[in-house]
Design a protein around this motif. Structure first.
Motif, short mmCIF file in Angstrom:
data_model
loop_
_atom_site.label_atom_id
_atom_site.label_comp_id
_atom_site.label_asym_id
_atom_site.label_seq_id
_atom_site.Cartn_x
_atom_site.Cartn_y
_atom_site.Cartn_z
N ASP A 1 0.84 -1.21 0.00
CA ASP A 1 0.00 0.00 0.00
C ASP A 1 0.87 1.25 0.00
O ASP A 1 0.47 2.30 0.50
N HIS A 2 2.07 1.15 -0.60
CA HIS A 2 3.02 2.27 -0.55
C HIS A 2 2.47 3.51 -1.24
O HIS A 2 2.79 4.64 -0.83
N ARG A 3 1.64 3.35 -2.27
CA ARG A 3 1.09 4.53 -2.95
C ARG A 3 0.20 5.33 -2.01
O ARG A 3 0.26 6.56 -1.96
N GLU A 4 -0.62 4.63 -1.26
CA GLU A 4 -1.50 5.31 -0.31
C GLU A 4 -0.69 5.98 0.80
O GLU A 4 -1.01 7.09 1.24
N LEU A 5 0.38 5.31 1.25
CA LEU A 5 1.23 5.88 2.29
C LEU A 5 1.95 7.13 1.79
O LEU A 5 2.07 8.13 2.50
N GLU A 6 2.40 7.09 0.55
CA GLU A 6 3.08 8.24 -0.03
C GLU A 6 2.10 9.40 -0.23
O GLU A 6 2.43 10.56 0.03
N VAL A 7 0.88 9.09 -0.66
CA VAL A 7 -0.13 10.14 -0.84
C VAL A 7 -0.47 10.80 0.49
O VAL A 7 -0.65 12.02 0.57
N ALA A 8 -0.53 10.00 1.55
CA ALA A 8 -0.81 10.56 2.87
C ALA A 8 0.27 11.57 3.26
O ALA A 8 -0.03 12.62 3.85
N GLU A 9 1.52 11.28 2.92
CA GLU A 9 2.60 12.23 3.19
C GLU A 9 2.52 13.44 2.27
O GLU A 9 2.78 14.57 2.69
N LEU A 10 2.17 13.21 1.00
CA LEU A 10 2.06 14.32 0.05
C LEU A 10 1.04 15.35 0.51
O LEU A 10 1.25 16.56 0.36
N ARG A 11 -0.06 14.88 1.07
CA ARG A 11 -1.12 15.80 1.52
C ARG A 11 -0.63 16.71 2.66
O ARG A 11 -1.19 17.79 2.88
N LYS A 12 0.41 16.27 3.38
CA LYS A 12 0.93 17.07 4.50
C LYS A 12 1.99 18.08 4.06
O LYS A 12 2.28 19.03 4.79
N ILE A 13 2.58 17.87 2.89
CA ILE A 13 3.71 18.69 2.47
C ILE A 13 3.26 20.08 2.03
O ILE A 13 2.33 20.23 1.24
N THR A 14 3.94 21.09 2.55
CA THR A 14 3.68 22.49 2.17
C THR A 14 4.82 22.99 1.28
O THR A 14 5.86 22.33 1.14
N LEU A 15 4.62 24.15 0.68
CA LEU A 15 5.68 24.75 -0.13
C LEU A 15 6.92 25.01 0.72
O LEU A 15 8.05 24.84 0.27
N LYS A 16 6.71 25.36 1.96
CA LYS A 16 7.83 25.60 2.88
C LYS A 16 8.63 24.31 3.07
O LYS A 16 9.87 24.34 3.10
N ASP A 17 7.94 23.20 3.19
CA ASP A 17 8.61 21.90 3.34
C ASP A 17 9.44 21.57 2.10
O ASP A 17 10.58 21.10 2.20
N LEU A 18 8.86 21.79 0.92
CA LEU A 18 9.55 21.48 -0.32
C LEU A 18 10.77 22.38 -0.51
O LEU A 18 11.83 21.94 -0.98
N LEU A 19 10.65 23.63 -0.11
CA LEU A 19 11.76 24.57 -0.22
C LEU A 19 12.90 24.16 0.72
O LEU A 19 14.08 24.24 0.35
N ALA A 20 12.55 23.71 1.91
CA ALA A 20 13.57 23.25 2.86
C ALA A 20 14.29 22.01 2.31
O ALA A 20 15.52 21.88 2.44
N PHE A 21 13.54 21.12 1.70
CA PHE A 21 14.12 19.93 1.05
C PHE A 21 15.06 20.36 -0.07
O PHE A 21 16.17 19.81 -0.20
N TYR A 22 14.64 21.33 -0.88
CA TYR A 22 15.45 21.82 -1.99
C TYR A 22 16.76 22.42 -1.48
O TYR A 22 17.83 22.15 -2.03
N ASP A 23 16.67 23.21 -0.44
CA ASP A 23 17.87 23.84 0.14
C ASP A 23 18.84 22.79 0.65
O ASP A 23 20.06 22.95 0.55
#
Length: 460
Positions: free
Chosen positions: A369-391
């Motif tokens: 069920d990895h797709r569902e688990l990944e989607v659950a995480e995707l729904r939590k991610i904000t632009l701030k989170d993605l920017l921190a990951f990028y940095d």
């Protein structure tokens, strides 16, 4: 069900309701760890089996049944598909032929020559495939260079293949997936037949092939470069791999990598293909190498040097940080929802669903069920989170910045864009590039570097 010689995964199809069955079996062969000679022996063995069963396979296909033998890093995959009512008999016949096969010297020479030409023809393939190949050679351990396989092939004979087959078949662990129109009882009986046909001993824990991935050093750019053997090939190509981390049992990292690949794809193509017209092949996306996640950028061009292509990728990644930071909420959420919709897309046919399960089995992660688990995480991610990951992972100043640049230089005479060229948008290419470590020898490099742990052995 699991025994010392096999593990079975079974799922009855409640969705497509067709009289079809897919049976996928991975034969883990300790003999695969013997080196380049073992890989060449296995390749010839699979070719000879398919050649031997060619006529039978044709008539089976007419009757709605098919099989395939595929070599992999652990051994051999044997795949069956088609109508369920005759599947057991069909599979048993093929498996018996595999076990009972005796090398035909005449056919052996034909297949050996075909394999030799196939290896040599790799030099004629597109430069971007070479860049991808060299990335694998630099990072995967063990990994045998084509020249090593060609050298091994010269000493292989019908006699050495016969001896290898005996050794190969002495220890086997079979892992199977049976999916489709089949009962649990029938699935268990099917796997018992597989075990009975091979009659192999169970491998010891230390016998299992365990491919590893090099862990690049933090804050370091590595480069590997080769000139195209094909003198008529005008194009140069590059793949830049931003190594992220091992995919542990949390899905947030996978979600962040997927989301970054989603948002960066169109701007990268628009900038380097549409606006700068560097070449017809401009690609970016996520990657997974034996559990290790990454972000890749690929360019192929007949008008630019590999140094220029590398600088354009580095410049894009640096400048995209500003674009990402200024992305409005609506655009961010639109990208995120498009990715979620793609992740949650239902399989359109039985084979597609089978392959999703099989991917988890062959990775030995078993998170179906990895797709569902990944989607659950995707729904939590904000632009701030993605920017921190990028940095952290994409910017040269980031604490986890690790990059491998795999470059193949063409023999073109029309190269006009070099590392000191300037674009009309004012971006100068004479800016300082990060210092890099040149990789000259695959094996020497891999022996000098730390390795990621084996994903399958980590506690889930």
């Amino acid at each position: 069900k699991e025994t010392e010689t096999y593990r079975l995964w079974y799922k009855k199809d409640p969705t497509f309701n067709t009289p079809k069955l897919n049976v996928l079996i991975r034969l883990t062969l300790p003999a695969v760890t013997e080196g380049a000679e073992a890989l060449v022996h296995i390749n010839l063995f699979t070719q000879l089996i398919e050649d031997h069963l060619n006529e039978y396979a044709y008539y089976a296909e007419v009757a709605g049944l098919a099989y395939a033998l595929e070599q992999n890093d652990s051994g051999i995959d044997i795949k069956f598909g088609g109508y369920n009512d005759k599947m057991a008999d069909f599979a048993k016949y093929v498996l018996n032929k595999v076990v009972e096969y005796e090398v035909n010297a005449e056919r052996f020479q034909i297949m050996k020559e075909r394999y030799r030409l196939n290896l040599k023809n790799f030099d004629m393939e597109q430069p971007y495939t070479h860049a991808i190949y060299y990335t694998d050679q630099c990072l995967k351990k063990p990994r045998y260079y084509i020249k090593e396989k060609l050298r091994a092939l010269e000493s292989i004979s019908p006699k050495t293949l016969t001896m290898f087959i005996t050794r190969m078949m002495s220890k086997i662990f079979s892992e199977g997936l049976i999916h489709g129109n089949c009962s649990e009882k029938e699935a268990l009986e099917f796997m018992d037949v597989v075990s009975d046909v091979f009659k192999a001993k169970a491998p010891y824990a230390s016998d299992y092939p365990d491919p590893r991935v090099v862990r690049l050093d933090r804050g370091q750019l590595y480069t590997f470069e080769r000139t195209q053997v094909n003198k008529d090939q005008p194009c140069s190509a590059i793949q830049m791999m931003y190594q992220i981390d091992l995919e542990y049992d949390e899905w947030r990292l996978q979600a962040l990598v997927s989301l970054l690949a989603q948002v960066v794809k169109e701007p990268f193509y628009d900038k380097l293909r549409t606006k700068e017209q560097l070449g017809y092949l401009v690609w970016s996306g996520s990657s997974e190498m034996w559990g290790v996640l990454g972000v890749r950028f690929i360019l192929q061009s007949d008008k630019a040097t590999v140094e220029y292509l590398q600088q354009r990728i580095l410049t894009f990644v640096k400048n995209y940080r500003t674009i990402l930071a200024s992305m409005d909420k609506e655009k961010f959420e639109k990208n995120r929802e498009a990715l979620i919709a793609n992740k949650l897309q239902k399989p359109k046919k039985l084979s597609e669903e089978t392959n999703r399960y099989w991917n988890q089995i062959t990775k030995r992660t078993y998170v179906f069920d990895h797709r569902e688990l990944e989607v659950a995480e995707l729904r939590k991610i904000t632009l701030k989170d993605l920017l921190a990951f990028y940095d952290k992972f994409m910017m040269e100043s980031g604490s986890e910045w690790r990059v491998l640049s795999s470059r193949t230089t063409g023999n073109g005479s029309k190269v006009t864009l070099k590392a000191d060229s300037e674009k009309d948008d004012g971006e100068t290419k004479k800016q300082e590039s990060p210092s890099s470590i040149e990789i000259k020898d695959f094996e020497a490099f891999k022996h000098s570097m730390p390795l990621y742990p084996v994903r399958a052995y980590l506690k889930s």
